[in-house]
Design a protein around this motif. Structure first.
Motif, short mmCIF file in Angstrom:
data_model
loop_
_atom_site.label_atom_id
_atom_site.label_comp_id
_atom_site.label_asym_id
_atom_site.label_seq_id
_atom_site.Cartn_x
_atom_site.Cartn_y
_atom_site.Cartn_z
N ILE A 112 0.88 -1.17 0.00
CA ILE A 112 0.00 0.00 0.00
C ILE A 112 0.91 1.21 0.00
O ILE A 112 1.70 1.39 0.93
CB ILE A 112 -0.91 0.01 1.25
N GLU A 113 0.85 2.01 -1.06
CA GLU A 113 1.78 3.15 -1.16
C GLU A 113 1.04 4.44 -1.47
O GLU A 113 0.00 4.45 -2.11
CB GLU A 113 2.81 2.88 -2.27
N ARG A 114 1.65 5.54 -1.00
CA ARG A 114 1.24 6.90 -1.35
C ARG A 114 -0.24 7.20 -1.11
O ARG A 114 -0.92 7.76 -1.98
CB ARG A 114 1.64 7.19 -2.80
N PRO A 115 -0.81 6.81 0.04
CA PRO A 115 -2.22 7.09 0.29
C PRO A 115 -2.49 8.59 0.34
O PRO A 115 -1.68 9.35 0.88
CB PRO A 115 -2.46 6.46 1.67
N GLY A 138 4.61 -8.86 -6.64
CA GLY A 138 5.55 -7.78 -6.96
C GLY A 138 4.77 -6.50 -7.24
O GLY A 138 3.85 -6.15 -6.51
N TYR A 139 5.14 -5.83 -8.35
CA TYR A 139 4.46 -4.58 -8.72
C TYR A 139 3.62 -4.76 -9.98
O TYR A 139 3.39 -3.85 -10.74
CB TYR A 139 5.48 -3.45 -8.89
N LYS A 140 3.16 -6.00 -10.21
CA LYS A 140 2.46 -6.35 -11.44
C LYS A 140 1.02 -5.84 -11.51
O LYS A 140 0.55 -5.46 -12.58
CB LYS A 140 2.38 -7.88 -11.51
N ARG A 214 0.14 3.24 -10.67
CA ARG A 214 1.13 3.06 -9.57
C ARG A 214 1.25 4.37 -8.79
O ARG A 214 0.24 4.83 -8.26
CB ARG A 214 2.46 2.56 -10.16
N ASP A 215 2.43 5.00 -8.73
CA ASP A 215 2.59 6.20 -7.90
C ASP A 215 1.46 7.18 -8.17
O ASP A 215 1.18 7.48 -9.34
CB ASP A 215 3.91 6.90 -8.23
N MET A 216 0.84 7.68 -7.12
CA MET A 216 -0.34 8.51 -7.34
C MET A 216 -0.47 9.67 -6.37
O MET A 216 0.18 9.73 -5.33
CB MET A 216 -1.61 7.65 -7.25
N ASN A 263 7.76 9.22 -15.84
CA ASN A 263 7.63 10.03 -14.61
C ASN A 263 6.94 9.23 -13.51
O ASN A 263 5.98 8.50 -13.76
CB ASN A 263 6.78 11.27 -14.90
N GLU A 264 7.43 9.43 -12.29
CA GLU A 264 6.84 8.83 -11.09
C GLU A 264 6.58 9.94 -10.09
O GLU A 264 6.94 11.09 -10.30
CB GLU A 264 7.85 7.88 -10.43
N ALA A 265 6.03 9.55 -8.93
CA ALA A 265 5.94 10.44 -7.77
C ALA A 265 5.28 11.79 -8.06
O ALA A 265 5.81 12.83 -7.68
CB ALA A 265 7.35 10.64 -7.18
N THR A 283 13.68 5.29 -10.63
CA THR A 283 14.88 4.55 -10.24
C THR A 283 14.65 3.83 -8.91
O THR A 283 15.53 3.81 -8.04
CB THR A 283 16.12 5.49 -10.15
N GLY A 284 13.47 3.27 -8.75
CA GLY A 284 13.16 2.51 -7.53
C GLY A 284 13.22 3.40 -6.30
O GLY A 284 12.68 4.50 -6.29
N TRP A 285 13.93 2.94 -5.27
CA TRP A 285 14.04 3.73 -4.03
C TRP A 285 15.20 4.72 -4.10
O TRP A 285 15.42 5.49 -3.17
CB TRP A 285 14.26 2.82 -2.82
N THR A 286 15.99 4.66 -5.17
CA THR A 286 17.16 5.53 -5.29
C THR A 286 16.73 6.89 -5.84
O THR A 286 16.02 6.94 -6.84
CB THR A 286 18.18 4.90 -6.26
N SER A 322 15.90 12.88 -2.26
CA SER A 322 14.49 12.59 -1.93
C SER A 322 13.65 12.45 -3.20
O SER A 322 14.13 12.69 -4.31
CB SER A 322 13.93 13.70 -1.05
N GLN A 323 12.41 12.07 -2.97
CA GLN A 323 11.46 11.88 -4.08
C GLN A 323 10.12 12.48 -3.68
O GLN A 323 9.61 12.20 -2.58
CB GLN A 323 11.30 10.38 -4.37
N SER A 324 9.54 13.28 -4.56
CA SER A 324 8.31 14.01 -4.26
C SER A 324 7.17 13.09 -3.82
O SER A 324 7.08 11.94 -4.26
CB SER A 324 7.85 14.79 -5.49
N ARG A 343 12.82 10.80 1.85
CA ARG A 343 14.18 10.26 1.75
C ARG A 343 14.05 8.82 2.19
O ARG A 343 13.98 8.53 3.39
CB ARG A 343 15.13 11.07 2.64
N TRP A 344 13.90 7.92 1.20
CA TRP A 344 13.65 6.51 1.51
C TRP A 344 14.87 5.86 2.15
O TRP A 344 16.01 6.23 1.84
CB TRP A 344 13.31 5.73 0.23
N ARG A 345 14.62 4.89 2.99
CA ARG A 345 15.69 4.06 3.57
C ARG A 345 15.29 2.62 3.30
O ARG A 345 14.76 1.93 4.19
CB ARG A 345 15.79 4.29 5.09
C1 DGJ Z 1 9.47 4.40 -6.41
C2 DGJ Z 1 8.10 4.81 -6.00
O1 DGJ Z 1 7.99 6.17 -6.10
C3 DGJ Z 1 7.84 4.34 -4.59
O2 DGJ Z 1 6.58 4.77 -4.16
C4 DGJ Z 1 7.97 2.85 -4.58
O3 DGJ Z 1 6.98 2.30 -5.41
C5 DGJ Z 1 9.34 2.44 -5.08
N1 DGJ Z 1 9.57 3.00 -6.39
C6 DGJ Z 1 9.49 0.94 -5.14
O4 DGJ Z 1 10.71 0.61 -5.72
#
Ligand code: DGJ
Length: 387
Positions: A112-115, A138-140, A214-216, A263-265, A283-286, A322-324, A343-345
């Motif tokens: 569950i992400e980005r509520p 996974g993320y399918k 996905r990211d929303m 684009n994500e986030a 780029t995932g969590w990076t 960080s990621q928005s 700032r993901w860890r």
């Molecule tokens: C980047 C996304 O912005 C996060 O919410 C998360 O889904 C990660 N990817 C997972 O790698």
């Protein structure tokens, strides 16, 4: 003697209690990247979050992470905090809890992400949408989930999940794009493949079953219409979709933004009649370099404005590491905007930090500069678009 001991113990308890509450110092500023203690002195646990202002109180909703790498999965649910001043947050507990029922779509261990939560004036309900990935897939699945509550702190009731806009073309699709045929087995990332993606290859693929989400984030416009903005088409293209009047479904009115732009986030705000989007690459969590866009209408067309970050090369390349996730408009009625990012860890998810920065403007473009310590009163250089 027993009575005397009881009085002493009571006094000790009172001392401990008072000692504890007063040791939780009142915060008077934002300190991006540092631990951010809640009213109990515990680091806030609301990642990928968003904020709802309701009747003078701010409610911060986000992913409750747990320790270690597995802590990125939904082991607990969506956490809620409340605040009057944005610096000091009270733990309001879990607003949407994961289910223990293995048949549930939100069973413990799913993603569950980005509520994000918005309030519907008509139904008086609090409406939460979030990125949902089904357990062990996974993320399918790339679905968006819906939960509804009568109170901002919940409990939210899980309603459903879906892949949006089944059987619909985006409003900005041409007749040619609707009729296009795509060669099978195009090599990923080749020029031909990118062109095919830009022309809606994945929209065609997912036309019957509904599009990926996905990211929303969510956005309520001045006219009360709400929009669900998400990464779709294997994260290659953003979709902006209108929600129905009670915010619990998609109207099937949607547009693509930056086809094949990866684009994500997404985080959005409106200023002086213009819509601005800040996003990241994928780029995932990076962390990677943020991007920004502007439009006169929420459904586009959108124009690219470039990297909003200003600072060292490293800061610009990583968006201050960080990621928005969200942009809060008009905090404390100051007319300003706060950029919220994570700032993901990933190795110890619960240790993720929050990067909140004021949005500044340079020649009509939103910009971000690093600040170690800031508050809403000292941002007098957040000015109008035309300065
Ligand atoms: C980047 C996304 O912005 C996060 O919410 C998360 O889904 C990660 N990817 C997972 O790698």
């Amino acid at each position: 003697m027993i009575r005397y001991k009881a009085i002493i113990s009571l006094a000790a308890l009172i001392f401990l209690f008072v000692g504890n509450t007063s040791s939780q110092e009142k915060q008077q500023s934002f300190k991006p990247g540092e631990l951010w203690p809640d009213n109990n002195g515990v680091h806030i646990n609301a990642h990928g979050g968003g904020i709802l202002k309701y009747e003078g109180t701010y409610f911060w909703f986000g992913e409750h992470k747990t320790e270690g790498e597995a802590g990125n999965r939904a082991n607990v649910g969506v956490h809620c905090y409340s605040s009057k001043d944005l610096y000091n947050w009270k733990d309001e507990g879990i607003a949407l809890a994961v289910s223990q029922d293995p048949e549930s779509e939100i069973v413990k261990g799913c993603v569950i992400e980005r509520p994000k939560v918005i309030f519907n004036q008509k139904t008086k309900k609090f409406v939460m949408w979030f990125h949902l990935e089904l357990k062990s897939m996974g993320y399918k699945a790339a679905r968006t989930g819906l939960a509804v509550a009568d109170s901002p702190t919940g409990p939210f009731r899980y309603i459903k999940s879906l892949n949006p806009n089944a059987g619909q073309w985006p409003i900005n699709f041409t007749k040619e794009q609707k009729e296009m045929q795509f060669p099978a087995n195009l090599k990923s990332w080749s020029v031909e493949w990118k062109n095919a993606v830009a022309n809606g290859m994945f929209i065609h693929r997912d036309f019957e079953k509904g599009q990926m989400a996905r990211d929303m984030t969510l956005f309520v416009d001045d006219d009360g219409k709400a929009y669900h903005i998400h990464s779709s088409e294997e994260n290659l293209t953003l979709h902006i979709s209108e929600l129905n009047d009670d915010y619990t479904d998609f109207t099937k009115n949607f547009a693509t933004v930056m086809p094949a732009g990866h684009n994500e986030a997404p985080a959005i705000f409106k200023k002086e009649g213009k819509y601005f989007l800040i996003t990241s690459g994928c780029t995932g969590w990076t962390p990677n370099a943020a991007r920004s866009f502007v439009a006169d209408h929420i459904l586009g067309p959108w124009t690219e404005l470039g990297n909003p970050c200003r600072g060292t090369e490293e800061e610009m390349k990583t968006t201050f590491e960080s990621q928005s996730t969200f942009i809060l408009e008009n905090p404390d009625n100051t007319g300003q905007y706060i950029f919220m990012a994570d700032r993901w860890r990933p190795k110890n998810a619960i240790d993720g930090r929050y990067i909140w920065l004021p949005i500044l403007f340079e020649e009509g473009k939103p910009t971000l500069k690093w600040m170690d310590n800031w508050d809403l009163s000292n941002i007098d250089y957040v000015t109008s678009l035309n300065d």
